[in-house]
Every structure is written in structure tokens, then in C-alpha cells.
Design a protein around this motif. Structure first.
Motif, PDB file in Angstrom:
ATOM      1  N   ILE A  11      43.392  12.316  65.151  1.00  0.00           N
ATOM      2  CA  ILE A  11      42.915  13.991  65.381  1.00  0.00           C
ATOM      3  C   ILE A  11      43.759  14.897  65.670  1.00  0.00           C
ATOM      4  O   ILE A  11      43.850  15.668  65.271  1.00  0.00           O
ATOM      5  N   ALA A  12      45.218  13.864  66.236  1.00  0.00           N
ATOM      6  CA  ALA A  12      45.830  15.025  66.473  1.00  0.00           C
ATOM      7  C   ALA A  12      46.838  15.097  65.394  1.00  0.00           C
ATOM      8  O   ALA A  12      47.217  16.338  65.293  1.00  0.00           O
ATOM      9  N   ALA A  13      46.766  14.160  64.384  1.00  0.00           N
ATOM     10  CA  ALA A  13      47.301  14.911  62.740  1.00  0.00           C
ATOM     11  C   ALA A  13      46.623  16.172  61.984  1.00  0.00           C
ATOM     12  O   ALA A  13      46.877  17.083  61.874  1.00  0.00           O
ATOM     13  N   ALA A  14      45.331  16.009  62.320  1.00  0.00           N
ATOM     14  CA  ALA A  14      44.563  16.810  61.887  1.00  0.00           C
ATOM     15  C   ALA A  14      44.623  18.238  62.853  1.00  0.00           C
ATOM     16  O   ALA A  14      44.519  19.059  62.222  1.00  0.00           O
ATOM     17  N   HIS A  15      44.909  17.710  63.507  1.00  0.00           N
ATOM     18  CA  HIS A  15      45.192  19.549  64.561  1.00  0.00           C
ATOM     19  C   HIS A  15      46.072  19.899  64.559  1.00  0.00           C
ATOM     20  O   HIS A  15      46.472  20.924  64.451  1.00  0.00           O
ATOM     21  N   ARG A  16      47.593  19.010  64.032  1.00  0.00           N
ATOM     22  CA  ARG A  16      48.413  19.674  63.590  1.00  0.00           C
ATOM     23  C   ARG A  16      48.452  19.908  62.310  1.00  0.00           C
ATOM     24  O   ARG A  16      49.414  21.359  62.114  1.00  0.00           O
ATOM     25  N   VAL A  17      47.652  19.552  61.244  1.00  0.00           N
ATOM     26  CA  VAL A  17      47.999  19.887  60.347  1.00  0.00           C
ATOM     27  C   VAL A  17      46.739  21.272  60.152  1.00  0.00           C
ATOM     28  O   VAL A  17      47.552  22.251  59.436  1.00  0.00           O
ATOM     29  N   SER A  18      46.222  21.510  60.785  1.00  0.00           N
ATOM     30  CA  SER A  18      45.302  22.487  61.013  1.00  0.00           C
ATOM     31  C   SER A  18      46.081  23.582  61.783  1.00  0.00           C
ATOM     32  O   SER A  18      45.159  25.162  62.090  1.00  0.00           O
ATOM     33  N   GLY A  19      46.670  23.738  62.391  1.00  0.00           N
ATOM     34  CA  GLY A  19      47.948  24.835  63.170  1.00  0.00           C
ATOM     35  C   GLY A  19      46.650  24.543  64.885  1.00  0.00           C
ATOM     36  O   GLY A  19      47.172  25.600  65.507  1.00  0.00           O
ATOM     37  N   GLY A  20      46.000  23.642  65.253  1.00  0.00           N
ATOM     38  CA  GLY A  20      45.452  23.946  66.255  1.00  0.00           C
ATOM     39  C   GLY A  20      43.701  24.112  66.229  1.00  0.00           C
ATOM     40  O   GLY A  20      43.033  24.234  66.923  1.00  0.00           O
ATOM     41  N   LYS A  21      43.320  24.094  64.974  1.00  0.00           N
ATOM     42  CA  LYS A  21      42.022  24.984  64.571  1.00  0.00           C
ATOM     43  C   LYS A  21      41.323  24.011  64.296  1.00  0.00           C
ATOM     44  O   LYS A  21      41.702  22.553  64.954  1.00  0.00           O
ATOM     45  N   GLY A  22      39.932  24.224  65.033  1.00  0.00           N
ATOM     46  CA  GLY A  22      39.278  23.749  64.551  1.00  0.00           C
ATOM     47  C   GLY A  22      38.398  22.392  66.330  1.00  0.00           C
ATOM     48  O   GLY A  22      38.727  23.389  67.084  1.00  0.00           O
ATOM     49  N   LYS A  23      37.363  21.808  66.359  1.00  0.00           N
ATOM     50  CA  LYS A  23      37.190  21.879  67.660  1.00  0.00           C
ATOM     51  C   LYS A  23      38.106  20.861  68.032  1.00  0.00           C
ATOM     52  O   LYS A  23      38.365  18.905  67.169  1.00  0.00           O
TER      53      LYS A  23
END
Length: 65
Positions: free
Chosen positions: A51-63
Motif C-alpha cells: 500500500i505504501a509503495a502504491a501511494h508513493r507511485v500514485s503521488g498519494g492519490k487513491g483511497k
């Protein structure tokens, strides 16, 4: 070979509980089957890292959870 090295390999990923109370990540591809068992605590830690990696890649976007 590293995390940023692209590969043209198809694989299947299954995730679920085992009868022994572990969480199994099962990767199958290229004629290889790789079962990886983790305690529930380890699995939660891995999930948090994903989840942390996904937030880093998305620039904090998303749920966020």
C-alpha cells in the motif's frame, strides 16, 4: 536484476490462507511454482508495504485506509 528491471514474463499470483494458519502467496509462471508462506503478522506488514509503495507511485492519490 533488480526491482526496476523489466521482464517479459507472465505469471499468476494467488493469495489466501492455508490450513496451517499461514497466509500463502503462490506465484506460478515460466514453469515455476513458488509458494511463500507468512504468519498473519508478516502478511499484514507486507500488505502495508504494498500500500505504501502504491501511494508513493500514485503521488498519494487513491483511497487511504
Amino acid at each position: 536484476m533488480g526491482i526496476n528491471t523489466e521482464r517479459d514474463i507472465e505469471a499468476n499470483l494467488q493469495i489466501g490462507p492455508t490450513d496451517a494458519g499461514m497466509v500463502r502467496l503462490f506465484v506460478e509462471g515460466g514453469g515455476v511454482e513458488l509458494p511463500m508462506d507468512f504468519t498473519p503478522e508478516e502478511a499484514i506488514e507486507i500488505a502495508e508495504e504494498i500500500i505504501a509503495a502504491a501511494h508513493r507511485v500514485s503521488g498519494g492519490k487513491g483511497k487511504k485506509r
